[in-house]
Design a protein around this motif. Structure first.
Motif, PDB file in Angstrom:
ATOM      1  N   UNK A 198      12.526   9.848   7.601  1.00 15.40           N
ATOM      2  CA  UNK A 198      11.266   9.114   7.701  1.00 15.40           C
ATOM      3  C   UNK A 198      11.329   7.694   7.174  1.00 15.40           C
ATOM      4  N   UNK A 199      12.469   7.283   6.620  1.00 16.75           N
ATOM      5  CA  UNK A 199      12.600   5.920   6.104  1.00 16.75           C
ATOM      6  C   UNK A 199      12.463   4.915   7.236  1.00 16.75           C
ATOM      7  N   UNK A 200      11.709   3.873   6.979  1.00 11.37           N
ATOM      8  CA  UNK A 200      11.464   2.773   7.917  1.00 11.37           C
ATOM      9  C   UNK A 200      10.741   3.212   9.188  1.00 11.37           C
ATOM     10  N   UNK A 201      10.118   4.366   9.191  1.00 13.28           N
ATOM     11  CA  UNK A 201       9.317   4.812  10.334  1.00 13.28           C
ATOM     12  C   UNK A 201       7.940   4.176  10.238  1.00 13.28           C
ATOM     13  N   UNK A 202       7.399   3.728  11.349  1.00 15.79           N
ATOM     14  CA  UNK A 202       6.073   3.100  11.352  1.00 15.79           C
ATOM     15  C   UNK A 202       5.000   4.172  11.314  1.00 15.79           C
ATOM     16  N   UNK A 203       4.046   3.966  10.418  1.00 17.72           N
ATOM     17  CA  UNK A 203       2.903   4.869  10.285  1.00 17.72           C
ATOM     18  C   UNK A 203       1.647   4.016  10.178  1.00 17.72           C
ATOM     19  N   UNK A 204       0.485   4.559  10.557  1.00 17.09           N
ATOM     20  CA  UNK A 204      -0.747   3.776  10.407  1.00 17.09           C
ATOM     21  C   UNK A 204      -1.099   3.589   8.944  1.00 17.09           C
ATOM     22  N   UNK A 205      -1.590   2.413   8.614  1.00 13.41           N
ATOM     23  CA  UNK A 205      -2.040   2.142   7.252  1.00 13.41           C
ATOM     24  C   UNK A 205      -3.289   2.972   6.981  1.00 13.41           C
ATOM     25  N   UNK A 206      -3.420   3.483   5.779  1.00 14.00           N
ATOM     26  CA  UNK A 206      -4.548   4.348   5.446  1.00 14.00           C
ATOM     27  C   UNK A 206      -5.854   3.582   5.556  1.00 14.00           C
ATOM     28  N   UNK A 207      -5.890   2.376   5.007  1.00 17.34           N
ATOM     29  CA  UNK A 207      -7.097   1.552   5.038  1.00 17.34           C
ATOM     30  C   UNK A 207      -6.668   0.131   5.379  1.00 17.34           C
ATOM     31  N   UNK A 222       0.838  -1.199   0.000  1.00 15.19           N
ATOM     32  CA  UNK A 222       0.000   0.000   0.000  1.00 15.19           C
ATOM     33  C   UNK A 222       0.875   1.252   0.000  1.00 15.19           C
ATOM     34  N   UNK A 223       0.370   2.338  -0.524  1.00 16.18           N
ATOM     35  CA  UNK A 223       1.110   3.585  -0.585  1.00 16.18           C
ATOM     36  C   UNK A 223       0.775   4.423   0.648  1.00 16.18           C
ATOM     37  N   UNK A 224       1.814   4.949   1.300  1.00 15.55           N
ATOM     38  CA  UNK A 224       1.633   5.787   2.485  1.00 15.55           C
ATOM     39  C   UNK A 224       2.486   7.050   2.340  1.00 15.55           C
ATOM     40  N   UNK A 225       2.122   8.064   3.095  1.00  9.09           N
ATOM     41  CA  UNK A 225       2.848   9.328   3.050  1.00  9.09           C
ATOM     42  C   UNK A 225       3.938   9.339   4.115  1.00  9.09           C
ATOM     43  N   UNK A 226       5.130   9.801   3.731  1.00  6.39           N
ATOM     44  CA  UNK A 226       6.237   9.913   4.684  1.00  6.39           C
ATOM     45  C   UNK A 226       5.935  11.064   5.635  1.00  6.39           C
ATOM     46  N   UNK A 227       6.062  10.850   6.963  1.00  3.40           N
ATOM     47  CA  UNK A 227       5.757  11.915   7.912  1.00  3.40           C
ATOM     48  C   UNK A 227       6.801  13.040   7.912  1.00  3.40           C
ATOM     49  N   UNK A 228       7.972  12.819   7.342  1.00  3.32           N
ATOM     50  CA  UNK A 228       9.030  13.832   7.362  1.00  3.32           C
ATOM     51  C   UNK A 228       9.022  14.683   6.095  1.00  3.32           C
ATOM     52  N   UNK A 229       9.108  14.038   4.933  1.00  2.00           N
ATOM     53  CA  UNK A 229       9.223  14.795   3.682  1.00  2.00           C
ATOM     54  C   UNK A 229       7.901  14.936   2.930  1.00  2.00           C
ATOM     55  N   UNK A 230       6.871  14.157   3.289  1.00  2.00           N
ATOM     56  CA  UNK A 230       5.572  14.268   2.646  1.00  2.00           C
ATOM     57  C   UNK A 230       5.434  13.504   1.345  1.00  2.00           C
ATOM     58  N   UNK A 231       6.475  12.791   0.917  1.00  2.00           N
ATOM     59  CA  UNK A 231       6.390  11.994  -0.302  1.00  2.00           C
ATOM     60  C   UNK A 231       5.561  10.740  -0.087  1.00  2.00           C
ATOM     61  N   UNK A 232       5.056  10.175  -1.163  1.00  2.40           N
ATOM     62  CA  UNK A 232       4.247   8.962  -1.080  1.00  2.40           C
ATOM     63  C   UNK A 232       5.104   7.779  -1.529  1.00  2.40           C
ATOM     64  N   UNK A 233       5.256   6.800  -0.633  1.00  2.00           N
ATOM     65  CA  UNK A 233       6.118   5.645  -0.886  1.00  2.00           C
ATOM     66  C   UNK A 233       5.404   4.369  -0.475  1.00  2.00           C
ATOM     67  N   UNK A 234       6.000   3.241  -0.770  1.00  2.00           N
ATOM     68  CA  UNK A 234       5.427   1.948  -0.396  1.00  2.00           C
ATOM     69  C   UNK A 234       5.477   1.766   1.115  1.00  2.00           C
ATOM     70  N   UNK A 235       4.448   1.147   1.660  1.00  2.00           N
ATOM     71  CA  UNK A 235       4.397   0.840   3.085  1.00  2.00           C
ATOM     72  C   UNK A 235       4.611  -0.641   3.299  1.00  2.00           C
ATOM     73  N   UNK A 236       5.765  -1.019   3.811  1.00  2.00           N
ATOM     74  CA  UNK A 236       6.093  -2.432   4.023  1.00  2.00           C
ATOM     75  C   UNK A 236       5.392  -2.940   5.283  1.00  2.00           C
ATOM     76  N   UNK A 237       4.917  -4.191   5.269  1.00  2.00           N
ATOM     77  CA  UNK A 237       4.230  -4.734   6.444  1.00  2.00           C
ATOM     78  C   UNK A 237       5.166  -4.858   7.645  1.00  2.00           C
ATOM     79  N   UNK A 238       4.603  -4.689   8.824  1.00  2.36           N
ATOM     80  CA  UNK A 238       5.359  -4.818  10.073  1.00  2.36           C
ATOM     81  C   UNK A 238       4.634  -5.798  10.989  1.00  2.36           C
ATOM     82  N   UNK A 239       5.211  -6.035  12.150  1.00  2.00           N
ATOM     83  CA  UNK A 239       4.585  -6.948  13.105  1.00  2.00           C
ATOM     84  C   UNK A 239       3.421  -6.292  13.836  1.00  2.00           C
ATOM     85  N   UNK A 240       3.314  -4.973  13.796  1.00  2.00           N
ATOM     86  CA  UNK A 240       2.227  -4.265  14.475  1.00  2.00           C
ATOM     87  C   UNK A 240       0.980  -4.266  13.598  1.00  2.00           C
TER      88      UNK A 240
END
Length: 77
Positions: free
Chosen positions: A44-53, A5-23
């Motif tokens: 913001x690389x490898x920072x955990x963010x909530x999935x959009x959907x 899924x595509x997610x927004x980076x919290x630091x630079x605001x770019x849209x990148x792939x969101x890799x699955x995590x254990x959370x």
């Protein structure tokens, strides 16, 4: 082939792939750089963010024969 899924980076605001995590319901932003030729990654690389959907990325269970999981007796022995 499945895509992340595509997610927004919290630091630079770019849209990148969101890799699955254990959370549950969280993804980590894929490694990326702020500028294409930079030697360092964005903070913001490898920072955990909530999935959009998050519900849209869960695997569906196979359909049963109209039975609910608790309605069937389980043989013990």
């Amino acid at each position: 082939m499945a895509r992340y899924p595509r997610v927004e980076c919290p630091v630079c605001g770019g849209v990148y792939a969101g890799a699955p995590t254990s959370a549950f319901g969280m993804v980590s932003v894929h490694d990326h750089k702020r500028t294409p030729r930079a030697l360092v990654l964005c903070e913001g690389s490898m920072r955990r963010v909530p999935a959009v959907d998050a519900s849209g990325y869960q695997d569906e269970l196979p359909e049963a024969d109209g039975e609910t999981p608790g309605s069937q007796a389980i043989p013990l022995f």
